[in-house]
Scaffold this motif. Structure first.
Motif, PDB file in Angstrom:
ATOM      1  N   UNK A 120       0.851  -1.356   0.142  1.00  0.00           N
ATOM      2  CA  UNK A 120      -0.097  -0.197  -0.038  1.00  0.00           C
ATOM      3  C   UNK A 120       0.602   1.450  -0.319  1.00  0.00           C
ATOM      4  N   UNK A 121       2.343   1.194   0.645  1.00  0.00           N
ATOM      5  CA  UNK A 121       2.591   2.774   0.503  1.00  0.00           C
ATOM      6  C   UNK A 121       3.866   2.665  -0.255  1.00  0.00           C
ATOM      7  N   UNK A 122       4.301   1.660  -1.061  1.00  0.00           N
ATOM      8  CA  UNK A 122       4.753   1.366  -2.351  1.00  0.00           C
ATOM      9  C   UNK A 122       3.988   2.372  -3.656  1.00  0.00           C
ATOM     10  N   UNK A 123       3.063   1.639  -3.459  1.00  0.00           N
ATOM     11  CA  UNK A 123       1.667   2.090  -4.540  1.00  0.00           C
ATOM     12  C   UNK A 123       1.719   3.651  -4.289  1.00  0.00           C
ATOM     13  N   UNK A 124       0.107   3.774  -3.117  1.00  0.00           N
ATOM     14  CA  UNK A 124      -0.447   5.514  -3.158  1.00  0.00           C
ATOM     15  C   UNK A 124       0.730   6.480  -2.981  1.00  0.00           C
ATOM     16  N   UNK A 125       1.846   5.298  -2.053  1.00  0.00           N
ATOM     17  CA  UNK A 125       3.220   6.879  -1.691  1.00  0.00           C
ATOM     18  C   UNK A 125       3.891   7.506  -2.861  1.00  0.00           C
ATOM     19  N   UNK A 126       4.181   6.022  -3.083  1.00  0.00           N
ATOM     20  CA  UNK A 126       4.723   6.612  -4.873  1.00  0.00           C
ATOM     21  C   UNK A 126       3.881   7.321  -5.963  1.00  0.00           C
ATOM     22  N   UNK A 127       2.768   6.579  -6.064  1.00  0.00           N
ATOM     23  CA  UNK A 127       1.880   7.589  -7.152  1.00  0.00           C
ATOM     24  C   UNK A 127       1.655   8.941  -6.751  1.00  0.00           C
ATOM     25  N   UNK A 128       1.600   9.301  -5.477  1.00  0.00           N
ATOM     26  CA  UNK A 128       1.055  11.261  -4.577  1.00  0.00           C
ATOM     27  C   UNK A 128       2.726  11.431  -4.598  1.00  0.00           C
ATOM     28  N   UNK A 139       1.156   4.349 -11.798  1.00  0.00           N
ATOM     29  CA  UNK A 139       0.427   3.501 -10.405  1.00  0.00           C
ATOM     30  C   UNK A 139       1.106   1.776 -11.122  1.00  0.00           C
ATOM     31  N   UNK A 140       0.664   1.562 -12.142  1.00  0.00           N
ATOM     32  CA  UNK A 140       1.753  -0.257 -12.852  1.00  0.00           C
ATOM     33  C   UNK A 140       3.292   0.030 -12.468  1.00  0.00           C
ATOM     34  N   UNK A 141       4.237   0.928 -12.696  1.00  0.00           N
ATOM     35  CA  UNK A 141       5.161   1.103 -13.050  1.00  0.00           C
ATOM     36  C   UNK A 141       5.181   0.854 -11.351  1.00  0.00           C
ATOM     37  N   UNK A 142       5.536   2.184  -9.760  1.00  0.00           N
ATOM     38  CA  UNK A 142       5.206   1.679  -9.031  1.00  0.00           C
ATOM     39  C   UNK A 142       5.322   0.202  -8.554  1.00  0.00           C
ATOM     40  N   UNK A 143       3.853  -0.215  -8.786  1.00  0.00           N
ATOM     41  CA  UNK A 143       3.978  -1.413  -8.747  1.00  0.00           C
ATOM     42  C   UNK A 143       4.918  -2.533  -9.239  1.00  0.00           C
ATOM     43  N   UNK A 144       5.514  -2.256  -9.859  1.00  0.00           N
ATOM     44  CA  UNK A 144       6.557  -3.117 -10.698  1.00  0.00           C
ATOM     45  C   UNK A 144       8.070  -2.621  -9.520  1.00  0.00           C
ATOM     46  N   UNK A 145       8.311  -1.753  -8.889  1.00  0.00           N
ATOM     47  CA  UNK A 145       8.902  -0.651  -8.354  1.00  0.00           C
ATOM     48  C   UNK A 145       8.825  -2.001  -6.775  1.00  0.00           C
ATOM     49  N   UNK A 146       7.596  -1.581  -6.050  1.00  0.00           N
ATOM     50  CA  UNK A 146       7.563  -2.614  -5.421  1.00  0.00           C
ATOM     51  C   UNK A 146       7.333  -4.185  -5.377  1.00  0.00           C
ATOM     52  N   UNK A 147       8.233  -4.394  -6.401  1.00  0.00           N
ATOM     53  CA  UNK A 147       7.441  -6.574  -6.677  1.00  0.00           C
ATOM     54  C   UNK A 147       9.476  -6.679  -6.555  1.00  0.00           C
ATOM     55  N   UNK A 148      10.084  -5.501  -7.638  1.00  0.00           N
ATOM     56  CA  UNK A 148      11.557  -5.734  -7.260  1.00  0.00           C
ATOM     57  C   UNK A 148      12.393  -5.281  -5.504  1.00  0.00           C
ATOM     58  N   UNK A 208       1.568  -8.217  -4.198  1.00  0.00           N
ATOM     59  CA  UNK A 208       0.054  -7.530  -3.616  1.00  0.00           C
ATOM     60  C   UNK A 208       0.760  -6.105  -4.370  1.00  0.00           C
ATOM     61  N   UNK A 209       2.254  -5.609  -4.797  1.00  0.00           N
ATOM     62  CA  UNK A 209       2.547  -4.361  -5.127  1.00  0.00           C
ATOM     63  C   UNK A 209       2.065  -4.263  -6.798  1.00  0.00           C
ATOM     64  N   UNK A 210       2.490  -5.136  -6.599  1.00  0.00           N
ATOM     65  CA  UNK A 210       1.776  -5.268  -8.136  1.00  0.00           C
ATOM     66  C   UNK A 210       0.278  -5.589  -9.003  1.00  0.00           C
ATOM     67  N   UNK A 211       0.142  -5.801  -8.084  1.00  0.00           N
ATOM     68  CA  UNK A 211      -1.818  -6.062  -8.086  1.00  0.00           C
ATOM     69  C   UNK A 211      -2.362  -4.653  -7.197  1.00  0.00           C
ATOM     70  N   UNK A 212      -1.875  -4.014  -7.009  1.00  0.00           N
ATOM     71  CA  UNK A 212      -2.525  -3.204  -6.099  1.00  0.00           C
ATOM     72  C   UNK A 212      -2.860  -1.214  -7.533  1.00  0.00           C
ATOM     73  N   UNK A 268      -5.116   0.368  -9.010  1.00  0.00           N
ATOM     74  CA  UNK A 268      -5.172   1.973  -9.249  1.00  0.00           C
ATOM     75  C   UNK A 268      -5.443   2.050 -10.167  1.00  0.00           C
ATOM     76  N   UNK A 269      -4.516   2.113 -11.403  1.00  0.00           N
ATOM     77  CA  UNK A 269      -4.829   2.047 -12.897  1.00  0.00           C
ATOM     78  C   UNK A 269      -5.974   1.454 -13.626  1.00  0.00           C
ATOM     79  N   UNK A 270      -6.211   0.900 -13.097  1.00  0.00           N
ATOM     80  CA  UNK A 270      -7.087   0.445 -14.828  1.00  0.00           C
ATOM     81  C   UNK A 270      -8.926   0.298 -14.015  1.00  0.00           C
ATOM     82  N   UNK A 271      -8.651   0.133 -12.382  1.00  0.00           N
ATOM     83  CA  UNK A 271     -10.453   0.256 -12.259  1.00  0.00           C
ATOM     84  C   UNK A 271     -10.821   1.787 -11.520  1.00  0.00           C
TER      85      UNK A 271
END
Length: 257
Positions: free
Chosen positions: A35-43, A151-160, A185-189, A193-196
């Protein structure tokens, strides 16, 4: 209210929850680190891309118009303006003060006509109002599209990050599961966030921006024709030029070949 936005989100959430509950429970798909990776990174990325003033306008305005903006069709506006032209012809410009107009932009123009302002003043003020509105709506769709893009890019960051932590703790099997969950879960989030949410809202705002540009230009022309005391039939006929050919005729009326 725009029901399709709410229905789409609700249906998407129901589908996701159904799929999750068919193979486990919701707790398995909750992870603070992801959650932090996706929403924090996207923000953070959005703050870098846009000035703070645009964010304060764009986020709430975009969400409000995606869910609540009343969409007038061009055909409805033509009929409304033609009715107002009929009132102006029978009662004079003063009669427009008592007319009930739901669209705020059209109502503003009618007040200008009723107060006797000249055509240049009416056109300049309404065009400035239209430009400001469209700029804010465009800001909103750009902000939501930017979040949807990153958001998907930060999902990849979270995955890495999760994969690095997992490989760094290969000697401790108890830590492999949580780190792998964070990675996935980072990739899923990010994808959700992006597509829905963000990209569909951005597309909806873009469509509404195009509609508003056409409708408000139509309104300005209609108001100026009423100001010049054009007949209701002429007002209707000239404004119908904004509509596609197949929409220019009343239901049941034959369409010219």
């Amino acid at each position: 209210m725009d029901l399709s936005t709410g229905l789409g989100l609700a249906f998407g959430i129901v589908v996701l929850c159904t799929l999750i509950l068919m193979g486990g429970d919701l707790g398995m798909f909750l992870d603070v680190h992801a959650f932090i990776v996706i929403f924090g990174g996207a923000t953070a990325a959005t703050l870098i891309r846009f000035p703070l003033s645009s964010l304060f306008h764009g986020f709430p305005l975009g969400m409000r118009f995606a869910f609540t903006m009343r969409r007038w069709t061009s055909r409805e506006l033509v009929e409304e303006i033609a009715n107002l032209a009929e009132i102006a012809r029978k009662q004079g410009p003063i009669g427009l003060e008592k007319a009930e107009v739901e669209d705020t932009f059209l109502a503003k123009g009618m007040r200008y006509v009723a107060d006797g302002y000249d055509a240049d003043f009416i056109r300049n003020n309404l065009e400035r109002d239209m430009d400001n509105f469209c700029v804010h709506l465009d800001e909103g769709q750009k902000i939501y599209r930017a979040v949807g893009d990153c958001a998907p890019a930060f999902g990849m960051v979270g995955t890495l990050i999760g994969m690095v932590q997992m490989f760094a703790n290969m000697t401790d099997p108890s830590k492999l599961g949580p780190f792998m969950a964070t990675a996935l879960l980072a990739t899923l989030y990010g994808a959700l966030l992006a597509n829905l949410l963000c990209l569909p809202i951005a597309d909806k705002l873009h469509g509404k921006l195009l509609d508003e540009e056409t409708n408000r230009t139509l309104i300005i022309d209609g108001i100026l024709m009423i100001r010049d005391s054009k007949s209701p039939a002429l007002v209707r006929e000239m404004l119908l030029a904004y509509l596609p050919e197949k929409h220019r005729h009343e239901e049941g009326e034959p369409v010219p070949a």
